[in-house]
Design a protein around this motif. Structure first.
Motif, PDB file in Angstrom:
ATOM      1  N   GLY B  47       0.817  -1.207   0.000  1.00 19.81           N
ATOM      2  CA  GLY B  47       0.000   0.000   0.000  1.00 19.81           C
ATOM      3  C   GLY B  47       0.850   1.257   0.000  1.00 19.81           C
ATOM      4  O   GLY B  47       0.584   2.218  -0.737  1.00 19.81           O
ATOM      5  N   ILE B  69      -5.504   1.063  -1.869  1.00 23.07           N
ATOM      6  CA  ILE B  69      -6.563   0.134  -1.459  1.00 23.07           C
ATOM      7  C   ILE B  69      -6.664  -1.001  -2.473  1.00 23.07           C
ATOM      8  O   ILE B  69      -6.718  -2.182  -2.136  1.00 23.07           O
ATOM      9  N   PHE B  70      -6.628  -0.611  -3.751  1.00 23.88           N
ATOM     10  CA  PHE B  70      -6.726  -1.606  -4.815  1.00 23.88           C
ATOM     11  C   PHE B  70      -5.540  -2.570  -4.764  1.00 23.88           C
ATOM     12  O   PHE B  70      -5.707  -3.790  -4.842  1.00 23.88           O
ATOM     13  N   ALA B  73      -5.815  -4.945  -1.832  1.00 25.26           N
ATOM     14  CA  ALA B  73      -6.831  -5.974  -2.067  1.00 25.26           C
ATOM     15  C   ALA B  73      -6.351  -6.980  -3.101  1.00 25.26           C
ATOM     16  O   ALA B  73      -6.616  -8.183  -2.991  1.00 25.26           O
ATOM     17  N   MET B 200      -9.537 -10.156   1.482  1.00 26.97           N
ATOM     18  CA  MET B 200      -9.384  -8.980   0.611  1.00 26.97           C
ATOM     19  C   MET B 200      -9.675  -7.693   1.364  1.00 26.97           C
ATOM     20  O   MET B 200      -9.026  -6.665   1.131  1.00 26.97           O
ATOM     21  N   LEU B 201     -10.630  -7.738   2.290  1.00 29.49           N
ATOM     22  CA  LEU B 201     -10.864  -6.558   3.138  1.00 29.49           C
ATOM     23  C   LEU B 201      -9.610  -6.239   3.943  1.00 29.49           C
ATOM     24  O   LEU B 201      -9.250  -5.071   4.130  1.00 29.49           O
ATOM     25  N   ALA B 204      -7.289  -4.400   1.735  1.00 31.94           N
ATOM     26  CA  ALA B 204      -7.718  -3.030   1.472  1.00 31.94           C
ATOM     27  C   ALA B 204      -7.389  -2.125   2.657  1.00 31.94           C
ATOM     28  O   ALA B 204      -6.858  -1.025   2.497  1.00 31.94           O
ATOM     29  N   GLY B 207      -3.822  -1.620   3.056  1.00 29.71           N
ATOM     30  CA  GLY B 207      -3.418  -0.701   1.989  1.00 29.71           C
ATOM     31  C   GLY B 207      -3.579   0.755   2.419  1.00 29.71           C
ATOM     32  O   GLY B 207      -2.703   1.589   2.174  1.00 29.71           O
TER      33      GLY B 207
END
Lengths: 373, 314
Positions: B47, B69-70, B73, B200-201, B204, B207
Motif C-alpha cells: 500500500g 486500497i486496490f 486488495a 481482501m478486506l 484493502a 493498503g
C-alpha cells in the motif's frame, strides 16, 4: 514415483518463480536472460565464485535445517532470526570475556569491560561453538515451552521473540560491549584465540581473503547428523511421529509436550550455529543487524528442500548463488537492482506453499497419476 | 516528567497508532473468517509503495489512496487464492509475501525512479491532508484539527467494523466461517467466498494503513518503511482478543509506547543520571503479547477454525 515428485515440485516452483521474475525484469526494461546470466553465472568461478557461494550458503544451511527439524515436528519456527542473533551475541560475549579482551574507554583509558579469563584456543573455540548452540537452543526452547505449557501458538511467539532479541542485544551492544565512541553498532573484537580458521588455510588455491571457514564443514556435518537423528534414532522417530499425527503419537506413548520443546530447542540450536560462522569465522565481533534475513530465507530453504537435509543443502546453495549474483545484477544492469533476489525468494516461497496449483496442469499432461479420492 | 507527558505526546500517539489500527482491523477481518494473516507487513508495504508512486504521477493523494486500497486488495486476493483455493500453508504464504514486498517495491522504484529503493519526495500539498484542510473556519481548534484525516478514517473504520461484525448478517456469517465452518456451510453460507472477502478486506485496510505511512505521515516511500508495524498490528489484534474496539485500544497502547520512546530520548534520566535505554520500551508490545497469549492477562482465544483450510464434505 515419490522421489520423482519430491524433486519435481520444487523444481517447478523455482522455474515458475524465475518465469514470473523474468516477466517483471522484462516489463521494467531489462533483458531477463542477461539478468539471469549475471545472477547465476557468477557463482561458478574458482576461487571467488565458489568460495563466496559456499560461504553464503553456510548460514542458510543452518537456518534451513532449523526450520526443517521444527517442521518435521509439525511446528513452524519463524524465530530462527531471533535465535541466531541471540546465539551470535552469546558467542561474541564468551569470545570477549574468556578471550582475554579488555574494552577500554579511549578517552579515559579505563577498562569498561574486563575479561574473566584468557583461555587457550583449544578450550576457547569449542566453548564458543557450544555457547552458540546452547544459546540458540534456549531462545528456541522458550516458544516451545510456551506452546507445551500454555498452548500459545509458536508462530506468534517466535515473531515476538525475534523483536525482543533484536532490542535486547542492541541494548547490550550499545550500552555495555561497544568500544565507547564507536559510531558503528558492534561489539569490540573477540579474542584472537576464538577466531575460527578460514578454509583458505587448508585448501591450496583458495585465498585467505575469502571468508569461507570451518563453519561450512560444521554445516555439512550438521546435515548428516540431522539426517541420522531424524531417521535413524528413536528420538527422531518420535519427533516425526508427533509431527505426522500428534494424537496417534500420544496414543503410542510419546509425550507431545516433550517433543515440542525438544524440537524447538534443536531447531534453535541449529539456527544458533549461524553465530559460529558469522562471529567466530567472519566478523570476529557481534554486529547489530548482521543477518540478511537468514532466518526467513531458511523457511524458503527448508520448504524447497522438502525438509530433508539433502534438499536443504541444495536449496541453500541455490539461494546462496542468487544472493551473490544479486551484487552483479546491481552493478551491471541498467534498471534491475539486487532486490530482485528478495522478490524471487518471496515468489518461490508462495509457489512452494501453493504447489497444489501445479497439480492440475501436471495431471493434464499425464505427468502425475490422478490421486484417488 | 513534565517534559514527557505533554499534549504533543497524545498527538504523536494518535499519529503512530493510525497505521497500526488500520492494519490490525484488516487482520481482524481475515482472521475472523479463519485465515491467518501474517502478511500484514507486506500488505502495508504494498500500500505504501503504490500510494507514493501513484500520487507522484497523479498529483492527487486520493487517487494514490484508492490505488493503495486496490493494490492491497489485489495482493490479498493472491494470498487468498493460494491459501483457500490451493490450500497453501497460511503462515508460509504470508512469510513469502512479506519477503516479496521487501524486494518488489525496491525493484520497481529502481526502474521507475532510478533510485535505490525509495520514491521521490512528494510536495506537501499532494499529501493526505490534516483535518484542518476541511475545517478552516475553526483556527482556535487547530491543535485538534492538525490530526490527519486518515486517523479519523481509522476511528470511523473501527466503529463501522464493530457494527458490521456484530449487527449485520454479513458479520455473523464472517464470524461463523471462522468459528465453525461446517455449521456455516450447512446453513448455506459459502465458506470460501466469505474467506475471500475477509482476506481482501484485510488487504484493502492494510493498503490504507500503508498509504498513510508514505503519503500521510511522511512524504515518500522508503525501503522497508513498515519496519515491523505489520507484526505489531498482529500483536495488537491478539491483545485485543480479535475484537474491533479492544484491538484499537491495544494499538493506542503500542503507539503510545512508540511515542514515548521518541519523546523520552535525551529527556528522561534514571535516578543515577543515565539515559533510560529505549530498547526496553520498544520491547513492551512484544513482551505483552507473549504474556497475553500465555493466558496471564485474561484469555485471548483465537477464532476456532483459524488457520485450517475448509474442505467441503462430499
Amino acid at each position: 514415483m515419490k522421489l520423482f515428485r519430491e524433486i519435481l515440485f520444487p523444481l517447478i516452483a523455482v522455474l515458475a518463480a524465475f518465469i514470473v521474475g523474468g516477466i517483471v525484469v522484462w516489463i521494467i526494461g531489462d533483458n531477463p536472460f542477461e539478468t539471469y546470466k549475471l545472477l547465476i553465472g557468477s557463482a561458478f568461478s574458482w576461487p571467488d565464485g565458489i568460495g563466496y557461494t559456499l560461504f553464503n550458503a553456510t548460514p542458510l544451511i543452518f537456518t534451513g535445517l532449523a526450520v526443517a527439524v521444527a517442521f518435521r515436528c509439525g511446528l513452524l519456527n519463524i524465530g530462527a532470526e531471533g535465535q541466531l542473533y541471540f546465539a551470535a551475541f552469546a558467542t561474541a560475549w564468551v569470545g570477549i570475556k574468556f578471550g582475554g579482551v579488555s574494552i577500554l574507554n579511549p578517552s579515559t583509558g579505563q577498562a569498561v569491560v574486563s575479561p574473566f579469563a584468557n583461555l587457550p584456543a583449544v578450550v576457547l573455540l569449542p566453548l564458543c561453538c557450544m555457547v552458540a548452540i546452547v544459546a540458540g537452543a534456549i531462545w528456541g526452547a522458550i516458544p516451545g515451552v510456551l506452546k507445551a505449557r500454555f498452548g500459545s501458538h509458536e508462530v506468534i511467539n517466535t515473531i515476538m521473540l525475534n523483536f525482543i532479541a533484536v532490542a535486547l542485544l542492541s541494548y547490550f551492544t550499545q550500552y555495555h560491549y561497544k568500544i565507547p565512541g564507536d559510531a558503528i553498532m558492534q561489539t569490540a573484537e573477540i579474542g584472537p584465540k576464538a577466531f575460527l580458521p578460514t578454509l583458505g588455510r587448508f585448501i591450496p588455491g583458495l585465498p585467505a581473503r575469502i571468508p569461507l571457514n570451518i563453519a561450512f564443514i560444521l554445516a555439512v556435518i550438521a546435515c548428516v547428523l540431522v539426517y541420522i537423528f531424524l531417521w535413524k534414532t528413536k528420538w527422531g522417530y518420535e519427533l516425526r511421529a508427533t509431527g505426522a499425527n500428534p494424537s496417534a503419537a500420544e496414543y503410542g506413548g510419546v509425550s507431545i509436550r516433550k517433543q515440542i520443546i525438544l524440537a524447538m530447542a534443536i531447531s534453535g540450536g541449529l539456527a544458533g550455529m549461524v553465530g559460529i560462522n558469522e562471529v567466530l569465522g567472519y566478523r570476529h565481533r557481534y554486529y547489530d543487524g548482521f543477518s540478511a534475513n537468514y532466518g526467513f530465507v531458511g523457511i524458503a530453504v527448508a520448504l524447497l528442500g522438502r525438509n530433508h537435509p539433502v534438499g536443504v543443502f541444495l536449496a541453500a546453495i541455490l539461494f546462496a548463488i542468487l544472493l551473490r549474483g544479486g551484487i552483479f545484477v546491481d552493478a551491471f544492469t541498467l534498471h534491475v537492482s539486487k532486490d530482485i533476489v528478495d522478490m524471487l525468494l518471496g515468489i518461490v516461497i508462495v509457489f512452494v506453499a501453493a504447489e497444489a496449483m501445479f497439480r492440475g496442469p501436471l495431471k493434464k499432461f499425464g505427468l502425475m497419476r490422478r490421486a484417488k479420492v | 516528567m513534565r517534559q514527557i507527558f505533554t499534549l504533543s505526546l497524545v498527538f504523536s500517539t494518535i499519529r503512530l497508532s493510525t497505521p497500526l489500527v488500520l492494519a490490525a482491523l484488516g487482520g481482524l477481518y481475515s482472521e475472523r473468517s479463519g485465515v491467518i494473516n501474517i502478511a500484514l507487513e507486506g500488505l502495508l508495504l504494498a500500500g505504501a509503495f503504490t500510494a507514493a508512486s501513484v500520487t507522484f504521477y497523479a498529483h492527487n493523494p486520493w487517487i494514490g489512496l484508492a490505488a493503495a486500497i486496490f493494490a492491497g486488495a489485489l495482493v490479498a486476493y493472491l494470498i487468498a487464492l493460494a491459501c483457500i483455493r490451493f490450500k497453501a500453508d497460511q503462515v508460509v504464504t504470508g512469510t513469502g509475501i512479506n519477503i516479496l514486498f521487501l524486494g518488489l517495491p525496491a525493484v520497481l522504484s529502481g526502474a521507475l525512479f532510478l533510485s535505490s529503493g525509495s520514491t521521490p519526495q512528494i510536495p506537501k500539498e499532494n499529501l493526505l491532508p490534516a483535518l484542518s484542510r476541511f475545517l478552516p473556519f475553526m483556527p482556535e481548534w487547530r491543535i485538534f484539527t492538525d490530526v490527519s484525516s486518515v486517523s479519523l478514517l481509522a476511528l470511523v473504520m473501527v466503529l463501522v467494523t464493530r457494527y458490521v461484525l456484530y449487527r449485520t448478517p454479513f458479520g455473523l456469517r464472517l464470524r461463523a466461517v471462522g468459528e465453525n465452518p461446517e455449521a456455516a456451510d450447512a446453513a448455506g453460507v459459502s465458506v470460501n467466498l466469505m474467506r475471500y472477502i475477509g482476506v481482501m478486506l484485510s488487504g484493502a485496510l492494510a493498503g490504507i494503513g500503508g498509504a498513510y505511512l508514505s503519503i500521510g505521515q511522511s512524504s515518500l516511500f522508503t525501503r522497508n518503511m513498515a519496519s515491523g508495524r505489520g507484526f505489531i498490528a498482529l500483536a495488537a489484534l491478539i491483545f485485543g482478543k480479535w475484537r474491533p474496539v479492544q484491538t484499537m485500544l491495544a494499538c493506542l497502547l503500542f503507539g503510545f509506547a512508540d511515542a514515548l520512546t521518541t519523546q523520552m530520548q535525551g529527556v528522561a534520566k534514571l535516578p543515577s543520571g543515565e539515559d533510560i535505554p529505549v530498547q526496553f520500551i520498544l520491547m513492551i508490545p512484544y513482551v505483552v503479547t507473549i504474556i497475553v497469549l500465555a493466558g496471564f492477562i485474561g484469555q485471548s482465544r483465537a477464532p476456532k477454525a483459524l488457520g485450517i483450510p475448509y474442505q467441503k464434505e462430499r
